[in-house]
Scaffold this active site. Structure first.
Site, PDB file in Angstrom:
ATOM      1  CD  GLU A 292      10.383  11.783  11.991  1.00 16.75           C
ATOM      2  OE1 GLU A 292       9.422  11.218  12.279  1.00 16.75           O
ATOM      3  OE2 GLU A 292      11.344  11.186  11.173  1.00 16.75           O
TER       4      GLU A 292
ATOM      5  CD  GLU B  97      13.155   3.742   7.899  1.00 18.82           C
ATOM      6  OE1 GLU B  97      13.024   4.806   8.717  1.00 18.82           O
ATOM      7  OE2 GLU B  97      12.955   4.204   6.622  1.00 18.82           O
TER       8      GLU B  97
ATOM      9  CB  CYS C  80      12.894   8.459   8.275  1.00 20.74           C
ATOM     10  SG  CYS C  80      13.820   7.775   7.236  1.00 20.74           S
TER      11      CYS C  80
ATOM     12  CE  LYS D 174      -1.991   2.503   3.341  1.00 25.45           C
ATOM     13  NZ  LYS D 174      -1.885   3.893   2.733  1.00 25.45           N
TER      14      LYS D 174
HETATM   15  P1  NDP Z   1       1.756   7.276   8.801  1.00 27.17           P
HETATM   16  O1  NDP Z   1       2.898   6.413   9.750  1.00 27.17           O
HETATM   17  O2  NDP Z   1       0.377   7.590   9.628  1.00 27.17           O
HETATM   18  O3  NDP Z   1       1.840   6.678   7.515  1.00 27.17           O
HETATM   19  C1  NDP Z   1       2.870   5.767   6.831  1.00 27.17           C
HETATM   20  C2  NDP Z   1       1.837   4.853   6.246  1.00 27.17           C
HETATM   21  O4  NDP Z   1       1.191   3.935   7.077  1.00 27.17           O
HETATM   22  C3  NDP Z   1       0.926   5.320   5.059  1.00 27.17           C
HETATM   23  O5  NDP Z   1       0.881   4.455   3.902  1.00 27.17           O
HETATM   24  C4  NDP Z   1      -0.449   5.147   5.906  1.00 27.17           C
HETATM   25  O6  NDP Z   1      -1.520   5.592   5.271  1.00 27.17           O
HETATM   26  C5  NDP Z   1      -0.297   3.989   6.704  1.00 27.17           C
HETATM   27  N1  NDP Z   1      -0.914   3.748   7.808  1.00 27.17           N
HETATM   28  C6  NDP Z   1      -1.761   4.988   8.587  1.00 27.17           C
HETATM   29  N2  NDP Z   1      -2.260   4.254   9.763  1.00 27.17           N
HETATM   30  C7  NDP Z   1      -2.134   2.962   9.728  1.00 27.17           C
HETATM   31  C8  NDP Z   1      -2.285   1.824  10.482  1.00 27.17           C
HETATM   32  N3  NDP Z   1      -2.989   2.165  11.575  1.00 27.17           N
HETATM   33  N4  NDP Z   1      -1.993   0.526  10.048  1.00 27.17           N
HETATM   34  C9  NDP Z   1      -1.212   0.289   8.938  1.00 27.17           C
HETATM   35  N5  NDP Z   1      -0.741   1.410   8.143  1.00 27.17           N
HETATM   36  C10 NDP Z   1      -1.323   2.608   8.515  1.00 27.17           C
HETATM   37  O7  NDP Z   1       2.636   8.689   8.820  1.00 27.17           O
HETATM   38  P2  NDP Z   1       1.826  10.095   8.227  1.00 27.17           P
HETATM   39  O8  NDP Z   1       1.657  10.361   6.829  1.00 27.17           O
HETATM   40  O9  NDP Z   1       0.760  10.428   9.100  1.00 27.17           O
HETATM   41  O10 NDP Z   1       2.861  11.009   8.832  1.00 27.17           O
HETATM   42  C11 NDP Z   1       2.951  11.489  10.064  1.00 27.17           C
HETATM   43  C12 NDP Z   1       4.336  11.746  10.680  1.00 27.17           C
HETATM   44  O11 NDP Z   1       5.020  10.471  10.684  1.00 27.17           O
HETATM   45  C13 NDP Z   1       4.851  12.881   9.922  1.00 27.17           C
HETATM   46  O12 NDP Z   1       4.515  14.031  10.132  1.00 27.17           O
HETATM   47  C14 NDP Z   1       6.343  12.367  10.266  1.00 27.17           C
HETATM   48  O13 NDP Z   1       6.700  13.031  11.316  1.00 27.17           O
HETATM   49  C15 NDP Z   1       6.298  10.947  10.437  1.00 27.17           C
HETATM   50  N6  NDP Z   1       6.786  10.201   9.208  1.00 27.17           N
HETATM   51  C16 NDP Z   1       8.044   9.623   9.147  1.00 27.17           C
HETATM   52  C17 NDP Z   1       8.334   8.693   8.175  1.00 27.17           C
HETATM   53  C18 NDP Z   1       9.662   8.001   8.290  1.00 27.17           C
HETATM   54  O14 NDP Z   1      10.212   7.504   7.256  1.00 27.17           O
HETATM   55  N7  NDP Z   1      10.148   7.969   9.174  1.00 27.17           N
HETATM   56  C19 NDP Z   1       7.578   8.751   6.919  1.00 27.17           C
HETATM   57  C20 NDP Z   1       6.377   9.483   6.896  1.00 27.17           C
HETATM   58  C21 NDP Z   1       5.973  10.244   8.061  1.00 27.17           C
HETATM   59  P3  NDP Z   1      -1.914   6.968   4.626  1.00 27.17           P
HETATM   60  O15 NDP Z   1      -0.983   7.736   4.587  1.00 27.17           O
HETATM   61  O16 NDP Z   1      -2.582   6.613   3.257  1.00 27.17           O
HETATM   62  O17 NDP Z   1      -3.009   7.460   5.559  1.00 27.17           O
END
Ligand code: NDP
Length: 482
Positions: free
Chosen positions: A385, A254, A288, A180
């Site tokens: 972060e 990660e 990240c 996804k």
């Molecule tokens: P999320 O962790 O919510 O999103 C990452 C992925 O997980 C997306 O595909 C999301 O779907 C999906 N997801 C969300 N909730 C669930 C769940 N309960 N079970 C399984 N999958 C799920 O990150 P966000 O995009 O909301 O970002 C929020 C914060 O996270 C950012 O502000 C940043 O600080 C941090 N972040 C860190 C990252 C890293 O690489 N360390 C990457 C991205 C964000 P969808 O987005 O479609 O809702």
């Protein structure tokens, strides 16, 4: 003095964005249950396409297709045969590299020079690298038996690159996948699905289901998924760890980071300033492992800050498709709100804020490159972060103080050290609690090099030989990782 640059827009004629997209299940695009969401261009707020939102039943279909393909075809195929498909995919990615880069920049907001020169080449390299492993798994040190169906959930900051990090090792090891992409950046994953068709990949080996958090939850909690791979926020990572606890699923997470980028007084300062800029402003700071905490030795702090501000004033912020752009758009309105909120908290807690002077476009989501000085370890901008182009600067006097401050975080993903002395690099690297430590460079990625974190940055490694462990049944023989 900044030179004016004439506009140098990359043409978007090479991409063909369809008005709507279905789910990619069993080698075909299907409608799903009928609900959908919009994906937009964050630089303009233009709606790009309507994308299907996968329900629990759709995810179930995708997992069934992956299971069939695993049992009947992919796990039975020799490694050398699997490698042929991976090499073919890698070559098509290269051939269609410009199309992928333009689409990534449109859907994500990142500058074309990054998607073209960093993301897409590393994506192709990742497939080439793991294609090379497919027929040599018996030498990996982790056995050669695949796990089965991998459920993979990725974020929006490097949509195609995270897809490659997940899919290439899974397929090389003989697993099939249900992946996804993030809700705000589904388009390059859907183009990758077309590439799978073009490569004649057997149906069901790769399934792409689009949707939001609920779709992700349905994948990771599906009883017939053997392996969960997640990149994203620490909060969701913890929820996933709880959801799979007690099951047989193998998990890699990660998650977030708050990396220290440490500059000693003997560092070559101009190079260090370039490294600081690359560490935090690359990809709008949506990284990240971004070097979001600058630790600079007190004796050179003023000098570093004045050179850094001078350099930041030359960063070109704007149209992601302009080949001169250094900093593109923030990926979403939600992320922009979060960056603004934390920056305001930084000011209200007493840190001094400075932003590079730049004209921001009136439409879309933008944030000027920003630096905070006078930051203390207790400030939220030093602990949380921000995931945006915002740097927090702290100072130190001795190497021990630098180590103490660098390690004073719940995260442990990456760190950087800038110094003239090789011995100091080695001693710092030994004492830094971070999965990756860069020396006199930052944000360098290579498929042969394992990447991953400690503590709340997650567990498991992606990339390199170590990255195979996540997708194979064997455990590491004693001493194999030494
Ligand atoms: P999320 O962790 O919510 O999103 C990452 C992925 O997980 C997306 O595909 C999301 O779907 C999906 N997801 C969300 N909730 C669930 C769940 N309960 N079970 C399984 N999958 C799920 O990150 P966000 O995009 O909301 O970002 C929020 C914060 O996270 C950012 O502000 C940043 O600080 C941090 N972040 C860190 C990252 C890293 O690489 N360390 C990457 C991205 C964000 P969808 O987005 O479609 O809702």
């Amino acid at each position: 003095m900044t030179f004016e640059y004439a506009p140098a827009p990359e043409s978007r004629a090479i991409v063909d964005i369809k008005p709507s997209y279905g789910l990619f299940i069993n080698g075909e695009f299907v409608d799903g249950n009928g609900t959908s969401f919009k994906t937009i261009n964050p630089a303009t707020e233009e709606v790009l396409a309507e994308v299907a939102e996968a329900s629990d039943a759709d995810v179930d279909e995708a997992v069934k297709a992956a299971r069939r393909a695993y049992t009947r075809v992919w796990s039975r195929m020799s490694g050398a045969e699997r490698a042929k498909y991976l090499y073919r995919i890698a070559r098509i990615i290269q051939e269609r590299g410009r199309e992928l880069a333009v689409l990534e920049s449109i859907d994500n907001g990142k500058p074309i020079k990054e998607s073209r020169d960093v993301d897409v080449p590393i994506v192709a390299a990742h497939f080439f690298y793991y294609a090379g492993w497919a027929d040599k798994l018996q030498y990996s040190g982790y056995g050669s038996t695949p796990l089965g169906v991998a459920g993979q959930v990725i974020p929006w900051n490097f949509p195609l690159l995270m897809l490659a990090w997940k899919i290439a090792p899974a397929l090389a090891c003989g697993n099939t996948v249900v992946l996804k992409p993030a809700e705000t950046t589904p388009l390059t994953a859907l183009l990758f699905a077309e590439i799978c068709q073009q490569a004649d990949l057997p149906p069901g080996v790769v399934n792409i289901v689009t949707g939001a958090g609920d779709t992700g939850r349905a994948i990771v909690s599906h009883p017939d998924v053997d392996k969960v791979a997640f990149t994203g926020s620490t909060e969701v990572g913890k929820a996933i760890a709880r959801a799979v606890a007690g099951s047989d699923k193998k998990v890699t997470l990660e998650l977030g980071g708050k990396a220290a980028n440490i500059v000693f007084d003997d560092a070559p300062l101009d190079q260090a300033v370039e490294g600081i800029v690359n560490g935090i402003f690359f990809n709008q700071g949506h990284v990240c492992c971004a070097g979001s905490r600058l630790l600079v030795q007190e004796s050179v702090a003023d000098e570093v800050m004045s050179r850094l501000k001078r350099r930041m004033a030359t960063l070109r912020v704007g149209d992601p498709l302009d080949k001169n752009t250094d900093v593109g758009a923030i990926n979403s309105a939600e992320q922009l709100a979060k960056i603004r909120e934390l920056s305001e908290i930084g000011e209200s807690e007493g840190a001094e804020r400075w932003s590079a002077p730049c004209d921001l476009p009136s439409n879309g989501y933008w944030f000027a490159p920003t630096v905070f000085t006078g930051v203390s370890q207790a400030h939220r901008i030093a602990r949380e972060e921000i995931f945006g182009p915002v740097l927090s600067v702290l100072t130190f006097r001795t190497p021990s103080e630098a180590i103490e401050k660098a390690n004073n975080t719940p995260f442990g993903l990456s760190a950087g050290v800038w110094t003239d002395k090789g011995s100091r690099i080695l001693s710092m690297a030994n004492r830094l609690r971070a999965g990756v430590v860069w020396a006199n460079t930052f944000n360098k990625f290579d498929p042969t090099s394992p990447f991953g974190g400690y503590k709340e940055s997650g567990y498991g490694r992606e990339g390199g030989r170590h990255g195979l462990e996540a997708y194979l049944k064997g455990t590491s023989p004693k001493g194999a990782d030494a």
